[in-house]
Scaffold this active site. Structure first.
Site, mmCIF file in Angstrom:
data_model
loop_
_atom_site.group_PDB
_atom_site.id
_atom_site.type_symbol
_atom_site.label_atom_id
_atom_site.label_comp_id
_atom_site.label_asym_id
_atom_site.label_seq_id
_atom_site.Cartn_x
_atom_site.Cartn_y
_atom_site.Cartn_z
ATOM 1 C CG PHE A 60 -33.958 -19.188 -0.131
ATOM 2 C CD1 PHE A 60 -34.959 -19.294 0.821
ATOM 3 C CD2 PHE A 60 -34.005 -20.036 -1.236
ATOM 4 C CE1 PHE A 60 -35.985 -20.229 0.678
ATOM 5 C CE2 PHE A 60 -35.028 -20.974 -1.385
ATOM 6 C CZ PHE A 60 -36.014 -21.072 -0.421
ATOM 7 C CD GLU A 61 -27.289 -22.427 -1.842
ATOM 8 O OE1 GLU A 61 -26.768 -22.424 -2.957
ATOM 9 O OE2 GLU A 61 -26.704 -22.850 -0.837
ATOM 10 C CB ILE A 62 -34.515 -25.684 -0.528
ATOM 11 C CG1 ILE A 62 -35.071 -24.642 0.462
ATOM 12 C CG2 ILE A 62 -34.947 -27.094 -0.115
ATOM 13 C CD1 ILE A 62 -36.582 -24.655 0.595
ATOM 14 C CG HIS B 147 -23.400 -22.715 -4.289
ATOM 15 N ND1 HIS B 147 -24.144 -22.501 -3.155
ATOM 16 C CD2 HIS B 147 -22.191 -23.156 -3.862
ATOM 17 C CE1 HIS B 147 -23.414 -22.790 -2.090
ATOM 18 N NE2 HIS B 147 -22.224 -23.181 -2.495
ATOM 19 C CE1 TYR C 65 -28.196 -24.192 -5.120
ATOM 20 C CE2 TYR C 65 -29.563 -22.855 -6.564
ATOM 21 C CZ TYR C 65 -28.599 -22.957 -5.578
ATOM 22 O OH TYR C 65 -28.055 -21.820 -5.033
#
Ligand code: GDP
Ligand code: MN
Length: 393
Positions: A259-261, A296, A182
């Site tokens: 924003f997440e990768i 999350h 994450y």
């Protein structure tokens, strides 16, 4: 003293040569944006920003998701703007978008009442039924979409965000290489009125399933400054809905999920999906306004070891009025006599964290520092003094 492999440092600092990295293998990954037709111009702005700063070298596909069919205009504008493949997915299944299947007509009626009430109470966005659907979607059903089955990684983007620095390496490849699950940029504090019962539900779940306490969990549950006898006895007694049984409560700090990768396998895996199903059954996505960011974050903190979480402190990023701006210069320091106007870039000043950042990294390296420091790997978080904390706000 943490060993080197546990340190969460930027994958690269300053500028790389994307021409060379672009010959390297790609990951199975996509940029993903949930968006309405009416947000075309804002979505275009985001796409242009990420193309300019990243995807012009890497050409990853962009998957657009919508609960309504995309307009012809949306499709043709994006086809012309994305340098990789652009894909358009209409979420038609009622399972993915809308009230959960277990809710019958009268449950839905209750939910609509609750939503109306939250709106009247002035809780941010909570009076909008579609916002609740969106948060539920991004919390669970998003990950099991057939359209994402062939990808291992996603990078979530949203209409009307800015990327300020060039991203000259492949973050998916680096995430894989460094065993990360994450990645985040900005961390914030959640509005407590959106989730009065969330922490208690998650803590109950953690206990029911005997999930051991991770470093990240310890870092986000707060009152270590409350002495032990008070924590385990007085706190749950006085604040039963905000504590677990040992008296720890949630700091409300969370990764900002616009924003997440991240690794899709983690989120579509049994452990996460079982947690989501449990939370979904409580109705909290509607009776309260649980955000996907909070869900999350608590899941990541509960289920992952800290070395699998990565802070992209080298990315310049803005959503709404919060932004992160890495410095182009070493340590973000400017000479005393200098002042660097926003938007300026001095090539001779390379060597900092960011690459060609078009924002003033001397002023705001991250906002706000309190949660960012709490949620960075607990073992590498900078210990910041009170004065520094105040200054950073
Ligand atoms: P905020 O970031 O919390 O202010 O919420 P946004 O309004 O930006 O919504 C988050 C994301 O979900 C954005 O990408 C929106 O475009 C998208 N979104 C929110 N509601 C809907 C909806 O009803 N339909 C569609 N298609 N997208 C939505
Ligand atoms: Mn948004």
């Amino acid at each position: 003293q943490p060993s080197d492999h546990e340190l969460d440092t930027p994958f690269y600092t300053s500028c790389q040569e994307p021409a060379t990295t672009s010959h390297q293998p790609r990951e199975k990954a996509a940029l993903v944006m949930l968006v309405r037709n009416s947000e075309l111009l804002k979505a275009l702005k985001t796409v242009q920003s990420i193309e300019k700063h990243f995807n012009q070298w890497f050409h990853y596909p962009v998957v657009f998701l919508n609960d309504e069919p995309f307009s012809q205009e949306f499709v043709s504008v994006m086809n012309a703007s994305v340098s990789g493949e652009a894909r358009f997915e209409h979420l038609v299944s009622r399972k993915e978008w809308g009230y959960p299947e277990w809710m019958d007509v009268s449950d839905v009626k209750d939910a609509k009442e609750a939503i109306k009430q939250q709106g009247e109470d002035g809780i941010l966005y909570a009076g909008m039924e579609t916002y609740h659907h969106m948060c539920r979607f991004y919390s669970g059903k998003f990950y099991t979409l057939p359209a994402l089955r062939d990808y291992k990684w996603y990078w979530r983007i949203e209409p009307d965000v800015d990327f300020y620095c060039s991203i000259t390496y492949d973050p998916f490849v680096e995430m894989a290489k460094h065993d990360k699950v994450y990645g985040f940029t900005i961390a914030l504090s959640e509005e407590p009125r959106t989730c009065p019962s969330l922490f208690r539900k998650v803590a109950d779940y953690k206990e029911q399933h005997n999930i051991p306490t991770t470093e990240l969990w310890k870092a986000t549950v707060s009152p270590s400054w409350v002495p032990w006898p008070l924590r385990s006895f007085v706190m749950p007694w006085f604040f039963p809905s905000h504590c677990d049984r040992s008296g720890d409560g949630w700091s409300l700090c969370h990764y900002w999920s616009n924003f997440e990768i991240a690794n899709l396998d983690f989120f579509r895996g049994r452990e996460y999906q079982r947690l989501f199903e449990y939370l979904d059954k409580t109705g909290g996505f509607y009776y309260e306004r649980w955000g996907d960011a909070a869900i999350h974050s608590l899941a990541v903190q509960m289920l992952l070891p800290s070395h699998k979480v990565h802070h992209f402190e080298d990315f310049g990023y803005r959503h709404d009025w919060f932004y992160q701006c890495p410095a182009n210069t070493p340590n973000g320091q400017l000479l005393e006599s200098e002042s660097l106007p926003v938007g300026s870039y001095y090539p001779e000043r390379e060597g900092g964290i960011g690459c060609r950042c078009e924002c003033d990294g001397s002023r705001t390296r991250n906002y706000p520092a309190y949660c960012t420091n709490k949620l960075k790997q607990p073992n590498t978080a900078r210990r910041i003094g009170t004065l520094e904390l105040i200054r950073s706000w």
